[in-house]
Design a protein around this motif. Sequence first.
Motif, PDB file in Angstrom:
ATOM      1  N   HIS A  42       0.802  -1.141  -0.102  1.00 28.93           N
ATOM      2  CA  HIS A  42       0.171   0.003  -0.005  1.00 28.93           C
ATOM      3  C   HIS A  42       0.774   1.383  -0.134  1.00 28.93           C
ATOM      4  O   HIS A  42       0.403   2.352  -0.399  1.00 28.93           O
ATOM      5  CB  HIS A  42      -0.935   0.072   1.138  1.00 28.93           C
ATOM      6  N   LEU A  43       2.137   0.968   0.329  1.00 28.36           N
ATOM      7  CA  LEU A  43       2.951   2.394   0.497  1.00 28.36           C
ATOM      8  C   LEU A  43       3.321   2.883  -0.820  1.00 28.36           C
ATOM      9  O   LEU A  43       3.192   4.155  -1.090  1.00 28.36           O
ATOM     10  CB  LEU A  43       4.147   1.947   1.104  1.00 28.36           C
ATOM     11  N   SER A  44       3.298   2.058  -1.916  1.00 25.69           N
ATOM     12  CA  SER A  44       3.490   2.377  -3.334  1.00 25.69           C
ATOM     13  C   SER A  44       2.443   3.145  -3.831  1.00 25.69           C
ATOM     14  O   SER A  44       2.454   4.124  -4.567  1.00 25.69           O
ATOM     15  CB  SER A  44       4.253   1.447  -4.066  1.00 25.69           C
ATOM     16  N   GLU A  45       1.309   2.620  -3.430  1.00 24.94           N
ATOM     17  CA  GLU A  45      -0.040   3.227  -3.900  1.00 24.94           C
ATOM     18  C   GLU A  45      -0.337   4.690  -3.295  1.00 24.94           C
ATOM     19  O   GLU A  45      -0.839   5.518  -3.780  1.00 24.94           O
ATOM     20  CB  GLU A  45      -1.259   2.342  -3.492  1.00 24.94           C
ATOM     21  N   LEU A  46       0.003   4.772  -1.972  1.00 20.33           N
ATOM     22  CA  LEU A  46      -0.314   6.007  -1.363  1.00 20.33           C
ATOM     23  C   LEU A  46       0.670   7.186  -1.922  1.00 20.33           C
ATOM     24  O   LEU A  46       0.424   8.426  -1.791  1.00 20.33           O
ATOM     25  CB  LEU A  46       0.020   5.877   0.237  1.00 20.33           C
ATOM     26  N   LEU A  47       1.929   6.577  -2.021  1.00 23.63           N
ATOM     27  CA  LEU A  47       2.900   7.752  -2.832  1.00 23.63           C
ATOM     28  C   LEU A  47       2.576   8.015  -4.066  1.00 23.63           C
ATOM     29  O   LEU A  47       2.681   9.236  -4.537  1.00 23.63           O
ATOM     30  CB  LEU A  47       4.269   6.903  -2.907  1.00 23.63           C
ATOM     31  N   SER A  48       1.985   7.057  -4.861  1.00 24.57           N
ATOM     32  CA  SER A  48       1.403   7.482  -6.170  1.00 24.57           C
ATOM     33  C   SER A  48       0.306   8.707  -6.086  1.00 24.57           C
ATOM     34  O   SER A  48       0.157   9.373  -6.813  1.00 24.57           O
ATOM     35  CB  SER A  48       1.011   6.245  -6.934  1.00 24.57           C
ATOM     36  N   LEU A  49      -0.475   8.421  -5.238  1.00 19.66           N
ATOM     37  CA  LEU A  49      -1.646   9.164  -4.988  1.00 19.66           C
ATOM     38  C   LEU A  49      -1.307  10.565  -4.538  1.00 19.66           C
ATOM     39  O   LEU A  49      -1.790  11.579  -4.773  1.00 19.66           O
ATOM     40  CB  LEU A  49      -2.488   8.396  -3.809  1.00 19.66           C
ATOM     41  N   SER A  50      -0.131  10.614  -3.495  1.00 23.11           N
ATOM     42  CA  SER A  50       0.272  11.941  -2.971  1.00 23.11           C
ATOM     43  C   SER A  50       0.928  12.782  -4.209  1.00 23.11           C
ATOM     44  O   SER A  50       0.679  14.048  -4.600  1.00 23.11           O
ATOM     45  CB  SER A  50       1.326  11.533  -2.200  1.00 23.11           C
ATOM     46  N   ARG A  51       1.713  12.143  -5.059  1.00 24.38           N
ATOM     47  CA  ARG A  51       2.302  12.597  -6.371  1.00 24.38           C
ATOM     48  C   ARG A  51       1.109  13.264  -7.327  1.00 24.38           C
ATOM     49  O   ARG A  51       1.167  14.274  -7.884  1.00 24.38           O
ATOM     50  CB  ARG A  51       3.068  11.713  -7.129  1.00 24.38           C
ATOM     51  N   ASN A  52       0.093  12.525  -7.528  1.00 26.34           N
ATOM     52  CA  ASN A  52      -1.113  12.894  -8.123  1.00 26.34           C
ATOM     53  C   ASN A  52      -1.566  14.247  -7.736  1.00 26.34           C
ATOM     54  O   ASN A  52      -2.007  15.215  -8.186  1.00 26.34           O
ATOM     55  CB  ASN A  52      -2.417  11.737  -8.116  1.00 26.34           C
ATOM     56  N   LEU A  53      -1.837  14.199  -6.369  1.00 25.39           N
ATOM     57  CA  LEU A  53      -2.452  15.381  -5.425  1.00 25.39           C
ATOM     58  C   LEU A  53      -1.650  16.721  -5.757  1.00 25.39           C
ATOM     59  O   LEU A  53      -2.033  17.708  -6.088  1.00 25.39           O
ATOM     60  CB  LEU A  53      -2.634  14.948  -4.231  1.00 25.39           C
ATOM     61  N   GLN A  54      -0.198  16.304  -5.768  1.00 25.53           N
ATOM     62  CA  GLN A  54       0.508  17.423  -5.751  1.00 25.53           C
ATOM     63  C   GLN A  54       0.618  18.005  -7.142  1.00 25.53           C
ATOM     64  O   GLN A  54       0.497  19.307  -7.477  1.00 25.53           O
ATOM     65  CB  GLN A  54       2.101  16.919  -5.676  1.00 25.53           C
ATOM     66  N   GLY A  55       0.350  17.299  -8.159  1.00 26.36           N
ATOM     67  CA  GLY A  55       0.401  17.903  -9.541  1.00 26.36           C
ATOM     68  C   GLY A  55      -1.050  18.510  -9.574  1.00 26.36           C
ATOM     69  O   GLY A  55      -1.175  19.791 -10.498  1.00 26.36           O
ATOM     70  N   TYR A  56      -1.810  17.951  -9.192  1.00 22.76           N
ATOM     71  CA  TYR A  56      -3.410  18.481  -9.381  1.00 22.76           C
ATOM     72  C   TYR A  56      -3.484  19.896  -8.483  1.00 22.76           C
ATOM     73  O   TYR A  56      -4.079  21.053  -9.070  1.00 22.76           O
ATOM     74  CB  TYR A  56      -4.426  17.615  -8.857  1.00 22.76           C
ATOM     75  N   TRP A  57      -2.967  19.963  -7.300  1.00 30.47           N
ATOM     76  CA  TRP A  57      -3.251  21.279  -6.553  1.00 30.47           C
ATOM     77  C   TRP A  57      -2.184  22.342  -7.144  1.00 30.47           C
ATOM     78  O   TRP A  57      -2.558  23.627  -6.611  1.00 30.47           O
ATOM     79  CB  TRP A  57      -2.922  20.992  -5.077  1.00 30.47           C
ATOM     80  N   GLN A  58      -1.327  22.026  -7.755  1.00 35.15           N
ATOM     81  CA  GLN A  58      -0.347  22.972  -8.369  1.00 35.15           C
ATOM     82  C   GLN A  58      -1.253  24.057  -9.412  1.00 35.15           C
ATOM     83  O   GLN A  58      -0.993  25.130  -9.679  1.00 35.15           O
ATOM     84  CB  GLN A  58       0.635  22.146  -9.022  1.00 35.15           C
ATOM     85  N   GLU A  59      -2.171  23.501  -9.995  1.00 24.33           N
ATOM     86  CA  GLU A  59      -3.138  24.233 -11.016  1.00 24.33           C
ATOM     87  C   GLU A  59      -4.254  24.512 -10.271  1.00 24.33           C
ATOM     88  O   GLU A  59      -5.201  24.962 -11.324  1.00 24.33           O
ATOM     89  CB  GLU A  59      -3.273  22.938 -12.139  1.00 24.33           C
ATOM     90  N   ALA A  60      -4.695  23.952  -9.162  1.00 23.77           N
ATOM     91  CA  ALA A  60      -6.192  24.123  -8.547  1.00 23.77           C
ATOM     92  C   ALA A  60      -6.198  25.803  -8.071  1.00 23.77           C
ATOM     93  O   ALA A  60      -5.139  26.319  -7.742  1.00 23.77           O
ATOM     94  CB  ALA A  60      -6.148  23.134  -7.462  1.00 23.77           C
ATOM     95  N   PRO A  61      -7.290  26.445  -7.855  1.00 27.03           N
ATOM     96  CA  PRO A  61      -7.547  27.510  -6.987  1.00 27.03           C
ATOM     97  C   PRO A  61      -6.759  27.493  -5.627  1.00 27.03           C
ATOM     98  O   PRO A  61      -6.814  26.539  -5.185  1.00 27.03           O
ATOM     99  CB  PRO A  61      -8.961  27.627  -7.235  1.00 27.03           C
ATOM    100  N   PRO A  62      -6.542  28.625  -5.316  1.00 33.77           N
ATOM    101  CA  PRO A  62      -5.785  28.806  -3.877  1.00 33.77           C
ATOM    102  C   PRO A  62      -6.738  28.015  -2.786  1.00 33.77           C
ATOM    103  O   PRO A  62      -5.971  27.099  -2.102  1.00 33.77           O
ATOM    104  CB  PRO A  62      -5.607  30.197  -3.611  1.00 33.77           C
ATOM    105  N   GLY A  63      -7.987  27.933  -2.640  1.00 31.09           N
ATOM    106  CA  GLY A  63      -8.800  27.463  -1.573  1.00 31.09           C
ATOM    107  C   GLY A  63      -8.651  26.138  -1.605  1.00 31.09           C
ATOM    108  O   GLY A  63      -8.524  25.260  -0.547  1.00 31.09           O
ATOM    109  N   GLU A  64      -9.043  25.463  -2.911  1.00 29.73           N
ATOM    110  CA  GLU A  64      -8.880  24.011  -3.234  1.00 29.73           C
ATOM    111  C   GLU A  64      -7.461  23.410  -3.076  1.00 29.73           C
ATOM    112  O   GLU A  64      -7.455  22.136  -2.301  1.00 29.73           O
ATOM    113  CB  GLU A  64      -9.280  23.741  -4.470  1.00 29.73           C
ATOM    114  N   ALA A  65      -6.531  24.205  -3.428  1.00 29.94           N
ATOM    115  CA  ALA A  65      -5.013  23.766  -3.189  1.00 29.94           C
ATOM    116  C   ALA A  65      -4.796  23.709  -1.718  1.00 29.94           C
ATOM    117  O   ALA A  65      -4.257  22.700  -1.177  1.00 29.94           O
ATOM    118  CB  ALA A  65      -4.075  24.783  -3.864  1.00 29.94           C
TER     119      ALA A  65
END
Length: 285
Positions: free
Chosen positions: A203-226
């Motif tokens: 599960h650790l590799s799965e959570l790392l992958s999820l975290s990386r996906n989130l990181q890429g997403y919040w960089q493009e998200a509005p400040p509040g959502e980020a």
Amino acid sequence: RSLRGVPDRPGNSRLPSRKSFRVPGSSASVGSSGKEQRNDFPEVEEAEEFLRQAGLHHPSRSELENYLSSRNHSAEACLAAGLILQDTELLKEALEREPSNPHALFTLASREDFPSSQRLAWAAQLHELQPENALASYLIAKLNWEAGEIDSALESLERAHQQPGFESFASESMMAVTDALRATGSSPGGAALYSSLTSEVPHLSELLSLSRNLQGYWQEAPPGEAAILREQNAVLGARLAQGGESEFLISELVGLAIQNTAYEDLPQDAPLPRGLAADEPALGE
């Protein structure tokens, strides 16, 4: 189900060499010829010798078949044999034996050996059985994200953020493997040592992958959502680094790495992501 018709996977019942080392939970490395790759790393040979001196006996398939028979092919016994041999058919048999076994559901849902659609169904079933276990929601979020279902992934992430539990069954896997090794000739110390050194944490590799996906997403998200996504990411990391998972060093290190991503490139006017405060009990405790 007999093990005799299933060919051995070289190296599965011994400490993996660095040359064929696999991330916990992934398939063992086998050469293109199908033959066992020779271990060219003396430090691994030394570790194997240390385990032998500690009383570890590497069981053969026939010995594990006898063990399964003595345990009536219970789900936990099938999981143990499957983890020792890295045999996905045995892991699936565990779920066939006990379709509502949370340990079996989590083990199969966490592994990349199986199709994403099956893993998603198993993770959803685990969520139904353990509605307070956030790890099931994190797995669902990761699998939905990879399927392009971003809205569903974010909903699962928000649900996980609110769930108090975080159970990965790592201790249960270690106990199952220890029992199988002791029953097939290992000393208590040798069995415990081996199971701790080779404990499954896919599960650790799965959570790392999820975290990386989130990181890429919040960089493009509005400040509040980020800001919300950064905080959810920080809490995920804290659960690994500070909760019951932290008894495994690798879990603590992965948790710290995930936490760090929440603070990377933080805008000067953005709120500081809040994980778990130093004096706050870890979620799930």
